[in-house]
Design an enzyme around this catalytic site. Structure first.
Site, PDB file in Angstrom:
ATOM      1  N   ARG A   1       1.001  -1.338  -0.015  1.00 53.89           N
ATOM      2  CA  ARG A   1       0.170  -0.047  -0.018  1.00 53.89           C
ATOM      3  C   ARG A   1       0.927   1.243   0.177  1.00 53.89           C
ATOM      4  NH1 ARG A   1      -5.092  -2.251   1.895  1.00 53.89           N
ATOM      5  NH2 ARG A   1      -4.904  -3.769   2.954  1.00 53.89           N
TER       6      ARG A   1
ATOM      7  N   ARG B   1      -6.313  -5.740   0.029  1.00 57.59           N
ATOM      8  CA  ARG B   1      -7.803  -5.316  -0.125  1.00 57.59           C
ATOM      9  C   ARG B   1      -8.021  -3.930   0.302  1.00 57.59           C
ATOM     10  NH1 ARG B   1     -10.958  -8.628   4.507  1.00 57.59           N
ATOM     11  NH2 ARG B   1      -9.974 -10.423   3.043  1.00 57.59           N
TER      12      ARG B   1
ATOM     13  N   HIS C   1       3.331  -9.668   1.288  1.00 54.05           N
ATOM     14  CA  HIS C   1       3.464  -8.668   2.579  1.00 54.05           C
ATOM     15  C   HIS C   1       4.493  -8.327   3.122  1.00 54.05           C
ATOM     16  CE1 HIS C   1       1.562  -7.559   6.549  1.00 54.05           C
ATOM     17  NE2 HIS C   1       0.674  -6.912   5.695  1.00 54.05           N
TER      18      HIS C   1
ATOM     19  N   TYR D   1       0.916   5.486  11.805  1.00 54.60           N
ATOM     20  CA  TYR D   1       1.324   4.045  12.167  1.00 54.60           C
ATOM     21  C   TYR D   1       2.697   4.171  12.905  1.00 54.60           C
ATOM     22  CZ  TYR D   1      -2.558   2.256   9.183  1.00 54.60           C
ATOM     23  OH  TYR D   1      -3.575   2.063   8.543  1.00 54.60           O
TER      24      TYR D   1
ATOM     25  N   ARG E   1      -1.940  -5.644  19.852  1.00 53.56           N
ATOM     26  CA  ARG E   1      -3.064  -4.493  19.377  1.00 53.56           C
ATOM     27  C   ARG E   1      -4.338  -5.130  19.282  1.00 53.56           C
ATOM     28  NH1 ARG E   1      -2.387  -2.577  14.340  1.00 53.56           N
ATOM     29  NH2 ARG E   1      -4.492  -3.434  13.865  1.00 53.56           N
TER      30      ARG E   1
ATOM     31  N   HIS F   1       1.346  -0.674  14.882  1.00 54.91           N
ATOM     32  CA  HIS F   1       1.700  -1.501  13.841  1.00 54.91           C
ATOM     33  C   HIS F   1       2.953  -2.138  13.728  1.00 54.91           C
ATOM     34  CE1 HIS F   1       1.827  -2.292   9.233  1.00 54.91           C
ATOM     35  NE2 HIS F   1       0.574  -2.733   9.623  1.00 54.91           N
TER      36      HIS F   1
END
Length: 473
Positions: free
Chosen positions: A161, A191, A221, A254, A350, A378
């Site tokens: 992303r 997504r 990822h 983040y 988290r 994150h």
């Protein structure tokens, strides 16, 4: 029109957003995902119905039948349905009610003219902690420097992303137009970012970037970048490994870690990762990184098992980890075994955590905390302590089956002892949080830390903000 409105109730429908694609049958993956995204925008099967708790049972039944849902799919709330609407309040000019703005820190290694960056990385590794450390003046600065540096011959990067108007994308386009070999592994199946990824993937291709659309059957990822530079007649590789995406927007909200290094073995291992992703090369054993789906899950189980056996033999052992989610049943069972063997386990998770801490005789040596604050937590790190030995890892993966077996992920053991110390200190700050932390109980409830013992009020995120304010003034 003759109708009388007697009452009204709010409800919210969540639909299946997963795009199902037979990748091995799709002739053009880019075109197929674009089409599936268009179809999804027109609606898909409902998977959840949220209703006002005051809604009559008959009306709930009507909605359930219309949507094809079962009672287990219905959730009643006594709160606003779409919490995202509250973001509109941020547009109000009420600064005294908002978090004060902050200026990110530029690490000393990245200050000044960019021409020295590669020389600096040859001499030492560098850790950055976003959003407290600047993303623009570290990651983006390195990319922009590489794009203009005549000695740089190749850049490879994984993009999951990136956000809109991305300086990362612009730097890659510049590098390609300057004649460098640029490869971007783009995950089209991220997504809700599919459409954005399609747009800038086409932009990259138009600029001459070699774009690789992921791996068949897997989501890519992992977060990694490599820059190959010609120096004194040979090639040297510079590497960035992160826990977060190459996204300037999320890097401000983040928390994530980034690790810069020019260590030859790390460069070889990351080059091997890109060979697997871009050339269908056979995976070979790497020394400094562990990859999913090949080995990461089993490697982590082996690490936890070694600590368990050492503790059973009377050694002092401790496991500390910071994650977004803990779901994998094999990992959970291994953590229970470690607890029963006497290993002290501290987890900062988290989000969802399927492990139950504090069960007598099973998990009474496990404590789980979560921290939800101004920034989305994150970052992912693991600290394994065995007597005087300590190993510190950074990772892109949460402890979930999807991360271990259905994604390309990366686990990296930190080779620099000073940076390992720094990461351990960061974890301790998070663990001492008494303001935003919540402690998971055996029954699934979360409680605030007990301050009756005189523990000071400490917000980990405020601590890191205060630290950069002191160093930037």
């Amino acid at each position: 029109c003759g109708w009388e409105i007697r009452d009204s109730y709010c409800f919210r429908v969540t639909r299946d957003a997963e795009i199902e694609i037979a990748e091995d049958e799709a002739e053009d993956l880019l075109r197929e995902i674009a089409e599936q995204t268009r179809v999804r925008n027109w609606g898909a099967d409902a998977v959840r119905l949220e209703v006002d708790a005051a809604m009559p049972a008959g009306l709930r039944q009507l909605l359930m039948r219309s949507l094809g849902l079962e009672p287990d799919d219905v959730y009643a709330h006594r709160r606003p349905m779409n919490l995202h609407d509250f973001l509109t309040l941020l547009k109000l000019d009420l600064r005294h009610l908002k978090d004060p703005p902050f200026t990110t820190r530029i690490p000393p290694e990245f200050q000044g003219d960019s021409s020295h960056v590669f020389q600096m990385l040859r001499s030492r590794d560098v850790l950055v902690h976003h959003p407290f450390d600047s993303f623009s003046n570290t990651v983006v600065k390195l990319l922009r420097t590489a794009a203009e540096d005549a000695a740089v011959v190749a850049i490879k990067i994984i993009l999951y992303r990136t956000g809109g108007d991305s300086p990362v994308i612009e730097a890659l386009k510049t590098a390609a137009m300057n004649g460098k070999s640029v490869t971007a592994v783009v995950e089209l199946k991220a997504r809700f970012d599919e459409e954005n990824n399609i747009v800038w993937a086409r932009q990259l291709e138009h600029a001459g970037v070699h774009v690789v659309y992921g791996v068949l059957g897997l989501k890519v990822h992992a977060k990694a970048m490599m820059i190959v530079r010609r120096e004194e007649g040979s090639l040297r590789t510079y590497v960035h490994i992160g826990t977060g995406n190459y996204n300037q927007t999320t890097a401000r909200i983040y928390t994530d870690f980034g690790y810069f290094t020019a260590r030859p073995q790390v460069g070889q291992d990351i080059a091997q990762l890109f060979n697997v992703l871009t050339a269908n090369a056979r995976h070979v054993q790497t020394e400094t990184v562990v990859l999913a789906p090949e080995h990461l899950g089993t490697h982590l189980l082996s690490l936890l098992n070694d600590v368990t056996e050492a503790s059973a033999n009377g050694k002092r052992c401790r496991i500390s980890a910071k994650l977004n989610a803990l779901v994998d049943p094999d990992i959970i069972r291994m953590l229970y075994r470690a607890s029963m063997a006497g290993v002290q386990i501290r987890l900062v998770v988290r989000g969802i955590c399927c492990l139950r801490p504090g069960i007598e005789g099973i998990s009474d040596n496990i404590e789980v905390r979560s921290i939800v604050g101004r920034f989305l937590e994150h970052s992912r790190m693991i600290i394994i302590e065995h007597e005087s030995e300590r190993r510190v890892f950074l990772s892109s993966a949460d402890w979930m089956p999807r991360n271990f077996y259905r994604r390309v992920e990366l686990l990296f053991q930190v080779p620099d002892s000073t940076i390992a110390d720094e990461l351990s200190q960061v974890f301790e700050v998070y663990w001492r949080d008494t303001v935003k932390a919540r402690i998971l109980q055996p029954d699934g409830k979360r409680t605030r830390p007990d301050l009756s013992n005189g523990a000071p009020l400490l917000s980990a995120q405020h601590y890191f903000l205060d630290r950069i304010r002191r160093t930037t003034t």
